[in-house]
Design an enzyme around this catalytic site. Structure first.
Site, PDB file in Angstrom:
ATOM      1  N   GLU A   1       0.834  -1.329   0.038  1.00 41.52           N
ATOM      2  CA  GLU A   1      -0.118   0.024   0.006  1.00 41.52           C
ATOM      3  C   GLU A   1       0.997   1.385   0.050  1.00 41.52           C
ATOM      4  O   GLU A   1       0.357   2.121   0.335  1.00 41.52           O
ATOM      5  CB  GLU A   1      -0.922   0.026   1.211  1.00 41.52           C
TER       6      GLU A   1
ATOM      7  N   HIS B   1      -3.027   2.391   8.217  1.00 38.36           N
ATOM      8  CA  HIS B   1      -3.920   1.724   7.853  1.00 38.36           C
ATOM      9  C   HIS B   1      -4.300   0.310   8.467  1.00 38.36           C
ATOM     10  O   HIS B   1      -3.436  -0.468   8.953  1.00 38.36           O
ATOM     11  CB  HIS B   1      -3.629   1.427   6.384  1.00 38.36           C
TER      12      HIS B   1
ATOM     13  N   HIS C   1      -7.628  -2.757  10.005  1.00 39.85           N
ATOM     14  CA  HIS C   1      -8.700  -3.375   9.731  1.00 39.85           C
ATOM     15  C   HIS C   1      -9.661  -3.688  10.812  1.00 39.85           C
ATOM     16  O   HIS C   1      -9.993  -4.732  11.202  1.00 39.85           O
ATOM     17  CB  HIS C   1      -8.615  -5.026   9.000  1.00 39.85           C
TER      18      HIS C   1
ATOM     19  N   GLU D   1     -17.898  11.500  22.521  1.00 35.87           N
ATOM     20  CA  GLU D   1     -16.518  11.901  22.236  1.00 35.87           C
ATOM     21  C   GLU D   1     -16.048  12.088  20.722  1.00 35.87           C
ATOM     22  O   GLU D   1     -15.141  12.703  20.229  1.00 35.87           O
ATOM     23  CB  GLU D   1     -15.645  10.763  22.421  1.00 35.87           C
TER      24      GLU D   1
HETATM   25  O1  2HA Z   1      -0.832  -4.983   4.090  1.00 36.83           O
HETATM   26  O2  2HA Z   1      -3.919  -4.398   4.997  1.00 36.83           O
HETATM   27  O3  2HA Z   1      -4.083  -3.334   2.515  1.00 36.83           O
HETATM   28  C1  2HA Z   1      -1.959  -5.789   4.081  1.00 36.83           C
HETATM   29  C2  2HA Z   1      -3.242  -4.927   3.909  1.00 36.83           C
HETATM   30  C3  2HA Z   1      -3.427  -4.291   2.439  1.00 36.83           C
HETATM   31 ZN    ZN Z   2      -5.675  -3.698   4.256  1.00 34.28          ZN
END
Ligand code: 2HA
Ligand code: ZN
Length: 274
Positions: A116, A139, A141, A169
């Site tokens: 990324e 980044h 998840h 908040e």
């Molecule tokens: O690096 O999260 O978006 C692994 C990821 C790709």
């Molecule tokens: Zn990712």
């Protein structure tokens, strides 16, 4: 030269990736961080004349020529960074023509930076224009944010308004709201450009059915932004099956904004015209 393993930026990457893994935000090799470093500080730990390898960035990053970043490695697991930072992290300098990353340290097993990187570097360029003190793109998840992208209309005013309405908040922490992208193929320059376009206005960008991007001046700021979105999304998802009796109203959000002196996205509220 000082010991790079004791450098504050390496320690910060170790601590942050471990925390993110512990919170379940980064399964397997999920997630990535890039952190723009102060050249004078890095110079205490590394010899700038020693370039271990040159790795193409995959796009023209000339606007960042000479800038130094510590970046998580592609295919690497956040849970392993703390044990072996030199394999799981790398320190790169963007070459003068912007087309290469000059590896100064790390990726010891022959690896390279996150897939990324285009999204990260393009986001750095966009955020530095909005805030010259921006240093970090993160980044990951997180579960409830991701779940919300399955059941909520994915439009930024609607998503921001829902998140602000869940808990007090939210608007205090991200008065600038959240940007939203539709599902896209990841790891491409196209998603990089789309993310960076959103980063002109937002420190947070949700990728539908994938995760979230955050930007900020410090690890605490970015981590706190994502943590707060995730907590609000959790409230939303936990209460979704029930008959909700209340959330914070537009008028109450205005009162909060006034109390905290926030510069916020007024256009994300539906208020009677004054
Ligand atoms: O690096 O999260 O978006 C692994 C990821 C790709
Ligand atoms: Zn990712």
């Amino acid at each position: 030269m000082k010991n790079i393993f004791e450098a504050p930026f390496v320690r910060e990457m170790e601590r942050t990736t471990a925390n993110m893994y512990r919170l379940g935000w980064d399964e397997r090799n999920g997630g990535n961080i890039s952190y723009m470093l102060d050249e004078a500080l890095v110079g205490k730990y590394l010899d700038f004349n020693t370039v271990l390898r040159r790795i193409p960035t995959g796009f023209d990053a000339k606007e960042l020529a000479g800038k130094i970043f510590i970046v998580t490695g592609t295919g690497k697991y956040f849970k392993n960074v703390d044990d072996d930072p030199e394999t799981n992290l790398g320190i790169i300098r963007i070459s003068e023509n912007g087309l290469d990353a000059e590896l100064l340290w790390g990726y010891k097993d022959g690896g390279r930076f996150t897939s990324e990187l285009p999204s990260h570097l393009m986001s750095h360029i966009a955020r530095l224009k909005a805030d010259p003190k921006n240093r970090i793109i993160m980044h990951c998840h997180p579960d409830y944010t991701l779940a919300m992208t399955q059941v909520h209309e994915m439009e930024e005013k609607a998503v921001t308004r829902t998140l602000w309405g869940q808990m007090t908040e939210s608007i205090v922490v991200f008065p600038d709201g959240v940007g939203v992208l539709p599902w896209m193929v990841c790891g491409t320059n196209e998603i990089g450009r789309a993310t960076a376009e959103k980063m002109k206005d937002f420190r947070l960008v949700i990728w539908t059915l994938h995760g979230i991007y955050g930007a900020g001046r410090s690890m605490d700021e970015v981590f706190g932004l994502i943590e707060t979105v995730e907590k609000a999304a959790k409230q939303y998802m936990l209460t979704l099956p029930y008959d909700k009796k209340q959330c914070i109203s537009d008028e109450e959000l205005v009162a909060l904004a006034e109390q905290f002196g926030l510069t916020y996205r007024k256009d994300f509220l539906d208020l009677p015209q004054a």
